[in-house]
Design a protein around this motif. Structure first.
Motif, PDB file in Angstrom:
ATOM      1  N   ALA A  87     -96.444 -59.578 -31.618  1.00  0.00           N
ATOM      2  CA  ALA A  87     -95.485 -59.091 -32.626  1.00  0.00           C
ATOM      3  C   ALA A  87     -95.169 -57.627 -32.380  1.00  0.00           C
ATOM      4  O   ALA A  87     -93.999 -57.210 -32.427  1.00  0.00           O
ATOM      5  CB  ALA A  87     -96.062 -59.281 -34.030  1.00  0.00           C
ATOM      6  N   SER A  88     -96.199 -56.842 -32.061  1.00  0.00           N
ATOM      7  CA  SER A  88     -96.010 -55.402 -31.867  1.00  0.00           C
ATOM      8  C   SER A  88     -95.175 -55.107 -30.626  1.00  0.00           C
ATOM      9  O   SER A  88     -94.467 -54.095 -30.578  1.00  0.00           O
ATOM     10  CB  SER A  88     -97.373 -54.704 -31.781  1.00  0.00           C
ATOM     11  OG  SER A  88     -98.149 -54.987 -32.933  1.00  0.00           O
ATOM     12  N   VAL A  89     -95.250 -55.986 -29.613  1.00  0.00           N
ATOM     13  CA  VAL A  89     -94.411 -55.827 -28.421  1.00  0.00           C
ATOM     14  C   VAL A  89     -92.946 -56.108 -28.781  1.00  0.00           C
ATOM     15  O   VAL A  89     -92.047 -55.334 -28.437  1.00  0.00           O
ATOM     16  CB  VAL A  89     -94.892 -56.756 -27.280  1.00  0.00           C
ATOM     17  CG1 VAL A  89     -93.851 -56.843 -26.164  1.00  0.00           C
ATOM     18  CG2 VAL A  89     -96.227 -56.261 -26.724  1.00  0.00           C
ATOM     19  N   VAL A  90     -92.706 -57.215 -29.503  1.00  0.00           N
ATOM     20  CA  VAL A  90     -91.323 -57.540 -29.901  1.00  0.00           C
ATOM     21  C   VAL A  90     -90.739 -56.413 -30.750  1.00  0.00           C
ATOM     22  O   VAL A  90     -89.594 -55.991 -30.550  1.00  0.00           O
ATOM     23  CB  VAL A  90     -91.283 -58.875 -30.681  1.00  0.00           C
ATOM     24  CG1 VAL A  90     -89.904 -59.090 -31.314  1.00  0.00           C
ATOM     25  CG2 VAL A  90     -91.629 -60.035 -29.761  1.00  0.00           C
ATOM     26  N   ASN A  91     -91.532 -55.920 -31.704  1.00  0.00           N
ATOM     27  CA  ASN A  91     -91.021 -54.906 -32.635  1.00  0.00           C
ATOM     28  C   ASN A  91     -91.198 -53.486 -32.110  1.00  0.00           C
ATOM     29  O   ASN A  91     -90.821 -52.529 -32.763  1.00  0.00           O
ATOM     30  CB  ASN A  91     -91.717 -55.069 -33.989  1.00  0.00           C
ATOM     31  CG  ASN A  91     -91.399 -56.414 -34.630  1.00  0.00           C
ATOM     32  OD1 ASN A  91     -90.278 -56.893 -34.512  1.00  0.00           O
ATOM     33  ND2 ASN A  91     -92.382 -57.028 -35.282  1.00  0.00           N
ATOM     34  N   ARG A  92     -91.777 -53.383 -30.909  1.00  0.00           N
ATOM     35  CA  ARG A  92     -92.024 -52.103 -30.236  1.00  0.00           C
ATOM     36  C   ARG A  92     -92.766 -51.118 -31.131  1.00  0.00           C
ATOM     37  O   ARG A  92     -92.422 -49.927 -31.208  1.00  0.00           O
ATOM     38  CB  ARG A  92     -90.723 -51.496 -29.713  1.00  0.00           C
ATOM     39  CG  ARG A  92     -91.020 -50.627 -28.522  1.00  0.00           C
ATOM     40  CD  ARG A  92     -89.979 -50.476 -27.464  1.00  0.00           C
ATOM     41  NE  ARG A  92     -90.552 -49.616 -26.424  1.00  0.00           N
ATOM     42  CZ  ARG A  92     -91.133 -50.076 -25.321  1.00  0.00           C
ATOM     43  NH1 ARG A  92     -91.162 -51.352 -25.051  1.00  0.00           N
ATOM     44  NH2 ARG A  92     -91.665 -49.239 -24.457  1.00  0.00           N
ATOM     45  N   CYS A  93     -93.788 -51.628 -31.803  1.00  0.00           N
ATOM     46  CA  CYS A  93     -94.647 -50.762 -32.614  1.00  0.00           C
ATOM     47  C   CYS A  93     -95.788 -50.267 -31.735  1.00  0.00           C
ATOM     48  O   CYS A  93     -96.781 -50.962 -31.523  1.00  0.00           O
ATOM     49  CB  CYS A  93     -95.184 -51.499 -33.839  1.00  0.00           C
ATOM     50  SG  CYS A  93     -96.133 -50.412 -34.926  1.00  0.00           S
ATOM     51  N   ILE A  94     -95.598 -49.066 -31.177  1.00  0.00           N
ATOM     52  CA  ILE A  94     -96.541 -48.505 -30.216  1.00  0.00           C
ATOM     53  C   ILE A  94     -97.923 -48.305 -30.846  1.00  0.00           C
ATOM     54  O   ILE A  94     -98.952 -48.565 -30.219  1.00  0.00           O
ATOM     55  CB  ILE A  94     -96.003 -47.141 -29.691  1.00  0.00           C
ATOM     56  CG1 ILE A  94     -94.596 -47.304 -29.083  1.00  0.00           C
ATOM     57  CG2 ILE A  94     -96.987 -46.499 -28.716  1.00  0.00           C
ATOM     58  CD1 ILE A  94     -94.519 -48.088 -27.825  1.00  0.00           C
ATOM     59  N   TYR A  95     -97.932 -47.873 -32.092  1.00  0.00           N
ATOM     60  CA  TYR A  95     -99.197 -47.602 -32.763  1.00  0.00           C
ATOM     61  C   TYR A  95     -99.994 -48.893 -32.982  1.00  0.00           C
ATOM     62  O   TYR A  95    -101.176 -48.973 -32.617  1.00  0.00           O
ATOM     63  CB  TYR A  95     -98.958 -46.880 -34.103  1.00  0.00           C
ATOM     64  CG  TYR A  95    -100.249 -46.416 -34.722  1.00  0.00           C
ATOM     65  CD1 TYR A  95    -100.736 -45.133 -34.488  1.00  0.00           C
ATOM     66  CD2 TYR A  95    -101.009 -47.266 -35.524  1.00  0.00           C
ATOM     67  CE1 TYR A  95    -101.943 -44.717 -35.021  1.00  0.00           C
ATOM     68  CE2 TYR A  95    -102.223 -46.857 -36.060  1.00  0.00           C
ATOM     69  CZ  TYR A  95    -102.678 -45.578 -35.813  1.00  0.00           C
ATOM     70  OH  TYR A  95    -103.877 -45.176 -36.335  1.00  0.00           O
ATOM     71  N   CYS A  96     -99.352 -49.899 -33.587  1.00  0.00           N
ATOM     72  CA  CYS A  96    -100.062 -51.166 -33.840  1.00  0.00           C
ATOM     73  C   CYS A  96    -100.514 -51.790 -32.526  1.00  0.00           C
ATOM     74  O   CYS A  96    -101.633 -52.330 -32.433  1.00  0.00           O
ATOM     75  CB  CYS A  96     -99.154 -52.169 -34.572  1.00  0.00           C
ATOM     76  SG  CYS A  96     -98.754 -51.723 -36.268  1.00  0.00           S
ATOM     77  N   ALA A  97     -99.662 -51.747 -31.513  1.00  0.00           N
ATOM     78  CA  ALA A  97    -100.011 -52.331 -30.218  1.00  0.00           C
ATOM     79  C   ALA A  97    -101.262 -51.658 -29.650  1.00  0.00           C
ATOM     80  O   ALA A  97    -102.152 -52.323 -29.117  1.00  0.00           O
ATOM     81  CB  ALA A  97     -98.843 -52.205 -29.242  1.00  0.00           C
ATOM     82  N   ALA A  98    -101.339 -50.342 -29.796  1.00  0.00           N
ATOM     83  CA  ALA A  98    -102.501 -49.606 -29.260  1.00  0.00           C
ATOM     84  C   ALA A  98    -103.785 -49.988 -29.996  1.00  0.00           C
ATOM     85  O   ALA A  98    -104.807 -50.298 -29.372  1.00  0.00           O
ATOM     86  CB  ALA A  98    -102.253 -48.093 -29.376  1.00  0.00           C
TER      87      ALA A  98
END
Lengths: 195, 165
Positions: A87-98
């Protein structure tokens, strides 16, 4: 704004709010009550203080988040993190992805999966089970959802039962929520390097 | 675990058409606590005691709009039924809000719903410049973000249920 991070990383950035957080000394009794149910109540983060502007939602969101990501049974915690990362990749949420790539690497005791996702994004080469999990979570995270019967069939073929598919649906859907808070209300920035 | 009658009347479970005597229903039953909290969250974002600048009818209309943008028809009907008439124009994704001075707000909501990756700091500073308070920006974002979750939960549950039929 050159300090804002735009590339995926497992190094957790600092989150800088775009709106003023609630000031703890000025917080209402209801805000203080909602702040107590967050995972860390010793040091309240700027993120949680921003969400305290809506204490009724914060109060229910924190235990819901923990139940979806950490309750016993069903899908493994590491695989729930793959749903969150997709989800974080699709929404490009760098913080959540990290945060969740870091947690996945700890739980799985392996960085290969998140290395592959960050190196090649949505086309990452993964094992069959992780591939089915990642593809479904990516598709579900689009707007409108692009998830379809073949995704469910692929998950079942990869060995997931209905309880696991439900848990995956919950964790990836949950990050449809979390990403829309984290990525919208603040910026991921580089940690300050001490002189 | 038959003492959870509300579980089957919850929005997400009902919208996906899940019943207890199915494989998906049994999976849902094992996560009854999560579905109860999901319903509590809907109450908190749609019908809060302190709605700030966004009354309940307006929230329902915005929820209906976001469901429409996601092709989530059952949820669009659910929220459409509770929005009343005062704010119902907002539920149509083709309404830009220009007639009500709501254009910046609706543009923001549509972008968060459909293209959250494209949101930048300018989107938030634009709302602040238009006079929307910090707290009201958080309230709007929570409403939108909750729907991002609920819509996908219903989509996934529906697929899982259909695959078991």
């Amino acid at each position: 704004m050159t300090d804002v991070i735009h590339k995926f990383t497992r190094t957790v950035p600092t989150w800088r709010p775009r709106v003023a957080p609630v000031s703890l000394p000025d917080a209402s009794p209801e805000q203080l009550d909602a702040l107590q149910v967050t995972p860390s109540n010793t040091k309240v983060s700027d993120y949680v203080l921003v969400l305290a502007h809506d204490p009724e939602t914060l109060k229910v969101r924190s235990p819901l988040f923990n139940a979806i990501m950490y309750d016993a049974g069903g899908m493994s915690r590491a695989e729930r993190e793959v749903g969150a990362i997709a989800a974080s990749v699709v929404n490009r949420c760098i913080y959540c992805a990290a945060v969740h790539a870091n947690r996945h690497a700890q739980l799985a005791k392996d960085t290969a999966v998140t290395d592959a996702i960050f190196a090649t994004g949505t086309s990452a080469a993964l094992g069959a089970r992780d591939r089915a999990i990642f593809e479904y979570a990516l598709a579900l995270s689009k707007c409108p959802s692009e998830a379809g019967p073949t995704h469910i069939a692929d998950l079942r073929a990869a060995g997931l039962d209905d309880a696991e598919i439900l848990d995956l649906t919950l964790s990836s859907a949950l990050f449809g929520w979390a990403n829309r808070l984290m990525h919208v209300l603040g910026d991921p920035i580089r940690n300050e390097v001490s002189a | 675990m038959t003492n959870a009658p509300d579980l089957w009347a919850g929005t997400a479970v009902k919208a996906a058409g899940i019943t207890e005597a199915t494989a998906t229903g049994q999976a849902v039953l094992s996560r009854a606590n999560i579905f109860a909290m999901t319903q509590d969250a809907e109450d908190a974002v749609l019908r809060p005691a302190d709605p700030g600048a966004w009354p309940h009818g307006m929230r329902a209309a915005l929820a209906c709009r976001i469901a429409c943008l996601n092709d989530a028809q059952v949820l669009a009907d659910h929220y459409g039924a509770m929005m009343g008439t005062e704010h119902s124009a907002l539920a149509n994704p083709l309404d830009t809000g220009a007639d009500d001075d709501l254009a910046p707000l609706l543009a923001f909501m549509d972008k968060v719903a459909a293209r959250p990756r494209d949101i930048t700091a300018d989107d938030i500073s634009g709302l602040l410049a238009a006079g929307v308070s910090d707290a009201d920006i958080v309230r709007l974002t929570e409403l939108n973000a909750f729907l991002g979750y609920q819509i996908r939960l219903v989509a996934g549950l529906t697929l899982l249920s259909e695959a078991s039929a």
